[in-house]
Motif scaffolding. Structure first.
Motif, PDB file in Angstrom:
ATOM      1  N   ASP A  57       3.209   6.718 -10.133  1.00  0.00           N
ATOM      2  CA  ASP A  57       4.368   5.867 -10.413  1.00  0.00           C
ATOM      3  C   ASP A  57       5.617   6.361  -9.686  1.00  0.00           C
ATOM      4  N   HIS A 107       2.123  10.695 -13.055  1.00  0.00           N
ATOM      5  CA  HIS A 107       3.272  10.229 -13.820  1.00  0.00           C
ATOM      6  C   HIS A 107       4.453  11.151 -13.582  1.00  0.00           C
ATOM      7  N   GLY A 122      11.951   6.888 -14.483  1.00  0.00           N
ATOM      8  CA  GLY A 122      11.897   5.773 -13.551  1.00  0.00           C
ATOM      9  C   GLY A 122      13.237   5.182 -13.206  1.00  0.00           C
TER      10      GLY A 122
END
Length: 647
Positions: A57, A107, A122
């Motif tokens: 991600d 992650h 994020g």
């Protein structure tokens, strides 16, 4: 042929036929043909392995960013996948940028170190950089490289390197919104402070955490002239290799024995090869607060070059390594009229604990994870306000300081700098008493023996131990029983004594020697029993303590011998507090002349440079503390009344 011979021959023939069968190539369907794809003449290790990251991600970039003089600095950038218009958070470090994102998880939150997990959601681009000369960066490493000027005749320093790095990031990170924040603790906090001397326009917010601001006055190297000799491991760890060096080898498990047997700190260092370290040679040649130290003091430099960058100065109330820097930088800026964009935060933490769990400080337990709560509720929203324009839940006050007794944060709209405090003397009294009434007469003496210095922790004192993090809250009953420690105590308090600010030790003392150190501890003595936590019954909790080297009583830059048997005044500031001594408790002040082996021993005879005192220089001295006609020794307390504004 005899039967036995015939049998033996037949067995031999069978063995030969069997061996021949194994040696013969297989035939029919069992035959195999060697083809070119079966043969590898090179290495089975590819020259450039690339891990597929389709399920990651985030995107990780390793880049070399050029500085204005051509030197390239290794930089690790973690970008959330499909990012657009995100701010960047930069940390510049001598501790290996690659280790800041050590995980191999797909992650982002699991790939970064603990201090950045809250940021890896994020919404932010994370950037770490090796400073010059360390790990994968080019150039020459210089310990806390001084700003360009008399101590640095080059055209670069950590201010220009931060500027050039931010400039490159803004121009080459298309996923960003062009706004950068800086953060970092200890040495990394120092790099943030250096960036503030001439900040890039894209630097929108900064948080120096426990920064190294003045290494002589009260951060890593000295405290008021007393050498923090256990930090000599840091010298070899940082400068014996470009990467991670090693600590000094130990003869014994107990560092009390190791340093005592070595003699002086200089003898210990140079017996372990320190003459090879240019930093040590510069360091050892300047034991007093001369131009070498004054020209590097960042609190002074920040006032001379003030920035308008919103800055959050963070500090632990019991920071065992850099308890001086953030408070003094903030106070200097406020006093010079730059308080509007500078905020002070002091949590109930040890050094850099802000980046780890904050459930407790040694035996002191909090009602929640104070560090996680602060990061999530205060720090990240504050950064987001300046980096992405989101509204603040509420304005950050001038000062936000944890109350460890009431166990909540106190907010202050006007936290006074030390010079503006109203101080109340807490006097030493006869019969080892302590009180707010002026004493009339008396003195107390002890013999300070350099051969038996007072330890800063109960022995043994191993090289690596979690007790180092929490030694500032160590129960002081182990020291109270020593004959070379004076302990003055109030009666049991009938009402709360609230102190907010920096206590000042003000001693009037004489010594039979010609030099000496003075350690003063302000202590909260708990009631003898505690039914809710029996381990705290009678606990003697240090609230604030420090050490002062007597030769600097008149001038930090120009030391002088102490006249033997003459009363002199020793006045020095103790670390900042926000504390309440509760009814049923007592206040104690302890006085001693050593805190070993954290601080080097004072020989108690005048020598030009204590680092290189000879064994014959170390002598016993009788120290007399006055609390009468010859001087009213006291700890001056910033006592306040009324309730505070708390969260």
């Amino acid at each position: 042929m005899k039967k036995t011979a015939l049998c033996s021959a037949l067995v031999s023939l069978a063995c030969l036929l069997s061996a021949a069968a194994f040696a013969m190539p297989p035939t029919g369907q069992d035959s195999a043909k060697v083809t070119p794809d079966m043969i590898q003449t090179g290495s089975d290790i590819p020259t450039d392995w690339k891990q597929p990251q389709g399920n990651f991600d985030y995107i990780k970039r390793d880049v070399m960013i050029p500085m204005r003089d051509g030197v390239k600095l290794h930089t690790v950038i973690l970008i959330p996948k499909n990012a657009h218009g995100l701010p960047m958070l930069l940390e510049r470090t001598p501790y290996n940028a690659s280790n800041m994102a050590p995980g191999k998880s797909p992650h982002m939150a699991d790939a970064v170190w603990s201090g950045d997990k809250d940021w890896a959601d994020g919404s932010t681009i994370l950037v770490w950089q090796d400073i010059r000369g360390k790990y994968k960066s080019e150039g020459k490493y210089i310990m806390t490289r001084p700003p360009m000027g008399p101590l640095n005749p080059t055209k670069t320093d950590d201010t220009t390197d931060a500027w050039d790095t931010i400039d490159w990031l803004v121009k080459n990170t298309k996923e960003s919104n062009g706004n950068v924040g800086m953060i970092g603790s200890s040495y990394d906090g120092w790099t943030v402070a250096m960036a503030l001397l001439h900040p890039h326009p894209a630097l929108k917010a900064a948080a120096p955490e426990s920064p190294m601001i003045d290494g002589w006055m009260g951060d890593d190297w000295y405290h008021y002239g007393a050498l923090r000799q256990m930090n000599l491991d840091y010298f070899s760890g940082q400068m014996s290799k470009k990467g991670e060096g090693e600590n000094i080898p130990r003869e014994n498990q107990d560092d009390y024995t190791n340093f005592l047997e070595a003699g002086s700190a200089g003898a210990y260092a140079e017996a372990n090869g320190f003459k090879q370290l240019p930093w040590w040679n510069r360091f050892a040649a300047h034991p007093a607060y001369d131009a070498f130290w004054r020209l590097q003091a960042l609190d002074t430099l920040l006032v001379a070059h003030p920035s308008t960058v919103p800055t959050m100065w963070l500090q632990g109330l019991w920071d065992q390594e850099d308890i001086y820097g953030a408070v003094h930088a903030w106070e200097a800026l406020k006093k010079a009229g730059h308080g509007a964009n500078n905020h002070l935060v002091m949590g109930p933490w040890w050094h850099s604990q802000i980046n780890r769990d904050g459930w407790n400080m040694g035996p002191l337990k909090w009602p929640g994870d104070t560090t996680a709560q602060f990061r999530q509720n205060v720090m990240i929203p504050w950064f987001n306000h300046y980096l992405r324009g989101t509204p603040l839940p509420k304005p950050l006050p001038e000062a936000m300081i944890y109350n460890p007794v009431e166990q909540h944060w106190d907010n202050f709209t006007n936290w006074k700098v030390a010079s503006d405090q109203q101080l109340t003397p807490l006097y030493l009294q006869s019969d080892m008493g302590l009180g707010f009434e002026q004493p009339t007469d008396g003195s107390d003496s002890y013999v300070s023996d350099p051969a038996k210095p007072v330890p800063y922790l109960p022995r043994p004192i191993p090289q690596k131990n979690d007790r180092w993090r929490t030694w500032l809250v160590q129960d002081q009953r182990f020291a109270e029983t020593r004959p070379d420690v004076l302990s003055y105590t109030t009666p049991v308090l009938s009402k709360t004594v609230r102190v907010q600010g920096a206590p000042i030790a003000d001693l009037f003392a004489s010594t039979t020697g010609t030099d000496g150190d003075f350690v003063v501890k302000l202590i909260d003595v708990y009631p003898g029993t505690d039914p809710t936590d029996p381990t705290m019954g009678g606990y003697e909790l240090p609230v604030s303590l420090d050490i002062f080297r007597g030769r600097y009583r008149k001038s930090f830059a120009d030391p002088s011998a102490i006249p033997a048997n003459e009363v002199q005044e020793y006045k020095f500031r103790l670390p900042t507090v926000n504390y309440e001594f509760k009814p049923g408790h007592r206040i104690m002040v302890q006085i001693q002349s050593s805190l070993f082996p954290l601080y080097d021993r004072n020989p108690q005879t005048w020598v030009p440079n204590i680092l290189f005192a000879k064994l014959s220089d170390y002598r016993k001295a009788t120290v007399t503390i006055e609390h009468g006609a010859d001087g009213k020794s006291a700890v001056l307390l910033p006592v306040v009344s009324g309730a505070t504004n708390s969260d």
